[in-house]
Design an enzyme around this catalytic site. Structure first.
Site, short mmCIF file in Angstrom:
data_model
loop_
_atom_site.label_atom_id
_atom_site.label_comp_id
_atom_site.label_asym_id
_atom_site.label_seq_id
_atom_site.Cartn_x
_atom_site.Cartn_y
_atom_site.Cartn_z
N ASN A 1 9.08 130.77 144.78
CA ASN A 1 9.62 129.58 144.06
C ASN A 1 11.09 129.59 143.92
O ASN A 1 11.71 129.99 143.00
CB ASN A 1 8.94 129.67 142.80
CG ASN A 1 9.32 128.28 141.90
OD1 ASN A 1 10.21 127.44 142.10
ND2 ASN A 1 8.64 127.86 140.93
N TYR B 1 20.83 135.57 135.56
CA TYR B 1 20.86 137.29 136.01
C TYR B 1 22.32 137.37 136.31
O TYR B 1 22.83 138.41 135.53
CB TYR B 1 20.12 137.42 137.27
CG TYR B 1 20.15 138.60 138.04
CD1 TYR B 1 19.46 139.71 137.38
CD2 TYR B 1 21.36 138.99 138.96
CE1 TYR B 1 19.33 140.87 137.75
CE2 TYR B 1 21.14 140.37 139.41
CZ TYR B 1 20.30 141.28 139.17
OH TYR B 1 20.40 142.61 139.57
N HIS C 1 5.79 130.86 130.66
CA HIS C 1 4.41 130.84 130.92
C HIS C 1 3.59 130.60 129.95
O HIS C 1 2.71 129.98 129.74
CB HIS C 1 4.12 132.09 131.70
CG HIS C 1 4.27 131.93 133.34
ND1 HIS C 1 5.50 132.22 133.90
CD2 HIS C 1 3.69 131.94 134.26
CE1 HIS C 1 5.68 132.14 134.94
NE2 HIS C 1 4.53 131.99 135.48
N VAL D 1 13.10 127.80 141.36
CA VAL D 1 13.26 128.64 139.74
C VAL D 1 14.13 129.95 140.12
O VAL D 1 14.93 130.28 139.37
CB VAL D 1 11.95 128.90 139.18
CG1 VAL D 1 11.97 129.99 138.38
CG2 VAL D 1 11.32 127.71 138.85
N TRP E 1 8.60 137.55 144.23
CA TRP E 1 8.98 136.43 143.09
C TRP E 1 10.32 135.94 143.22
O TRP E 1 10.81 134.88 142.71
CB TRP E 1 9.18 137.33 141.52
CG TRP E 1 7.65 137.59 140.86
CD1 TRP E 1 7.27 138.87 140.94
CD2 TRP E 1 6.98 136.61 140.52
NE1 TRP E 1 5.95 138.50 140.22
CE2 TRP E 1 5.73 137.40 139.85
CE3 TRP E 1 6.96 135.31 140.13
CZ2 TRP E 1 4.85 136.81 139.34
CZ3 TRP E 1 5.91 134.52 139.55
CH2 TRP E 1 4.91 135.25 138.92
N GLN E 2 10.92 136.71 144.37
CA GLN E 2 12.25 136.01 144.58
C GLN E 2 12.20 134.97 145.88
O GLN E 2 12.97 134.25 146.10
CB GLN E 2 13.16 137.08 145.40
CG GLN E 2 13.65 138.22 144.40
CD GLN E 2 14.27 139.33 145.04
OE1 GLN E 2 14.31 139.53 146.17
NE2 GLN E 2 15.06 140.33 144.18
#
Length: 489
Positions: A379, A391, A416, A382, A375-376
């Protein structure tokens, strides 16, 4: 003669791979002798005796053919060149998918219909609600710009500016959602595209407001240092640097809105020129891959999804699993093509046209050994926005890393679900649940799977997880829009 032969053998060992006319073994035999030598450089006693014996007897053949070594597939061997096996996997993948594609053609015939694609975007050729929504989005961008202009000159207080920005951002999310839910002439695909534009606009204007606020705070702290700081750069670069509030122009705003990034800066890195060949390649890729994705969806995915409705209706779990696995292959293939099409072809084409210099739109997510790493890195636009505007601000306000990370996943889960449920006119929270499930999944993978096993676990969740969500939404949409009206009639 024996002493001379021993000296010759000693010389051969020292010279390594140099050929010798007196040795029948040649360079290979000499290399074997060097490798067999111990740390001090001397060969084992047996080799010395063998060398003396062969020299004395007139035969110079090296009788050894074995040495201490591991099999290539053993982890201690240090071997890592599996390029041939990778090529074999690619060939097998192509052959197996070619068989599936041929089977699909034999069973269903050619289902690709470009005209049908147009109907996904428009119900009425004279009504373009999704396009109208996109055009109206300019109103919210201009509203944010006008608020920032007044904040820069002190015509508004920070509290009033914050209130106006919050109202503007909330309207950006609520207005297109209301239109998509209430307007019957807009299609689900058109709704998805319009909502994506508004979501991107929301994230960009959020960043626009934050960065201008930081500039105002910095200006308030050090007004006297602002002018000298601009003079430290050298030559032409200093003349091109923009400082606050000179950045508050429509040209700057719309460059940011069209740039392939979600994070605002006063001075973006710029490429020196537009590379025409590079741009042409990206445009051709966009055209070809768009048609390929449409063809694969119509020819491969749609029949598989349609055939999955009966097992779901009958709750035939074995058939449901079989349909899920059958859908996983085309779904994953289309997802990979979409990733390359969007993050490489489209974003590089836009960046080249705008001479946007930062082209890091993705990193090596395919090597992910944990869900968090995926996930890091898959994309980057984002990820940078979440890190910069969500964050780190939570950490500065005293939140723990776990709370901040959970907050990021919660925001991602909301968007989502926002992009799926509203166009489909149903709220099942499958996308939301799937995103929130990434938190325990990330812990499980990092705790029990390491290295290649972790990478395999990440790939498995990508291949299986998406078809599950697709089938859940398609099943619920089918029941809501087709079975329910029939039952009512």
């Amino acid at each position: 003669m024996g002493d001379r032969g021993g000296a010759g053998g000693s010389r051969r060992r020292r010279t390594g791979s140099r050929p010798s006319s007196q040795s029948g073994g040649g360079p290979a035999a000499a290399e074997e002798e060097v490798r067999a030598a111990g740390p001090g450089g001397d060969a084992p006693a047996a080799d010395k005796d063998e060398s003396r014996g062969s020299d004395a007897g007139g035969s110079h053949w090296d009788l050894r053919c074995h040495r201490l070594q591991d099999s290539l597939f053993s982890s201690d061997s240090g071997f890592s060149n599996y390029r041939g096996i990778l090529n074999w996997c690619v060939v097998m993948l192509i052959l197996s998918n070619a068989r599936l594609f041929l089977e699909n053609l034999i069973k269903y015939g050619i289902l690709v219909d470009p005209i049908q694609v147009v109907s996904l975007f428009l119900k009425d050729p004279y009504s373009w609600p999704a396009l109208c929504l996109v055009i109206v989005a300019n109103v919210f961008a201009v509203a944010a710009f006008q608020v920032e202009k007044r904040l820069a000159v002190g015509a508004l207080t920070e509290q009033a500016g914050l209130l106006l920005h919050v109202l503007n951002l909330a309207t950006i999310l609520c207005f297109p959602a209301a239109v998509a839910l209430l307007l019957e002439s807009i299609t689900p695909v058109g709704s998805v595209l319009a909502l994506m534009v508004y979501t991107i606009l929301f994230l960009k204007l959020f960043s626009y407001r934050d960065v201008n606020l930081w500039c105002r705070e910095r200006r308030a702290r050090a007004k006297a240092k602002a002018a000298p700081a601009g003079k430290k750069a050298n030559g032409g670069a200093a003349q091109r640097m923009v400082s606050y509030p000179d950045n508050l122009t429509y040209r700057d705003l719309y460059y940011f809105l069209f740039a392939p990034t979600l994070c605002y800066e006063l001075n973006f890195p710029r490429s020196p020129r537009i590379r025409k060949r590079f741009l042409l390649r990206r445009l051709l890729e966009m055209l070809f891959l768009t048609q390929l994705q449409v063809g694969l969806i119509q020819q491969w995915m749609v029949p598989t999804i349609q055939n999955s409705m009966k097992p779901f209706k009958d709750m035939d779990y074995s058939r449901i699993i079989e349909r899920l696995l059958k859908l996983a292959v085309p779904n994953h293939l289309i997802w990979l093509i979409f990733f390359y099409w969007f993050f490489h072809s489209c974003m590089n084409a836009v960046a080249e046209l705008m001479q946007f210099g930062d082209r890091e739109f993705y990193r090596d997510w395919w090597n992910s050994e944990s869900v968090t790493y995926f996930w890091q890195n898959w994309n980057i636009p984002v990820h940078k926005w979440c890190l910069r505007h969500f964050y780190k601000p939570m950490l500065r306000r005293g939140s723990s890393k776990w709370v901040a990370r959970t907050g990021v996943f919660f925001a991602s889960a909301f968007f989502h679900e926002y992009l799926v449920s509203i166009p489909l006119h149903m709220f099942r929270l499958w996308a939301f649940t799937g995103m929130m499930a990434q938190i325990p999944l990330a812990w499980i993978v990092s705790r029990f799977f390491q290295g290649n096993y972790g990478n395999a676990a990440v790939w498995l969740t990508l291949i299986i997880g998406q078809p599950v969500a697709v089938l859940m939404y398609v099943h619920d949409y089918y029941v809501l829009h087709y079975e329910a009206p029939v039952a009512g009639a």
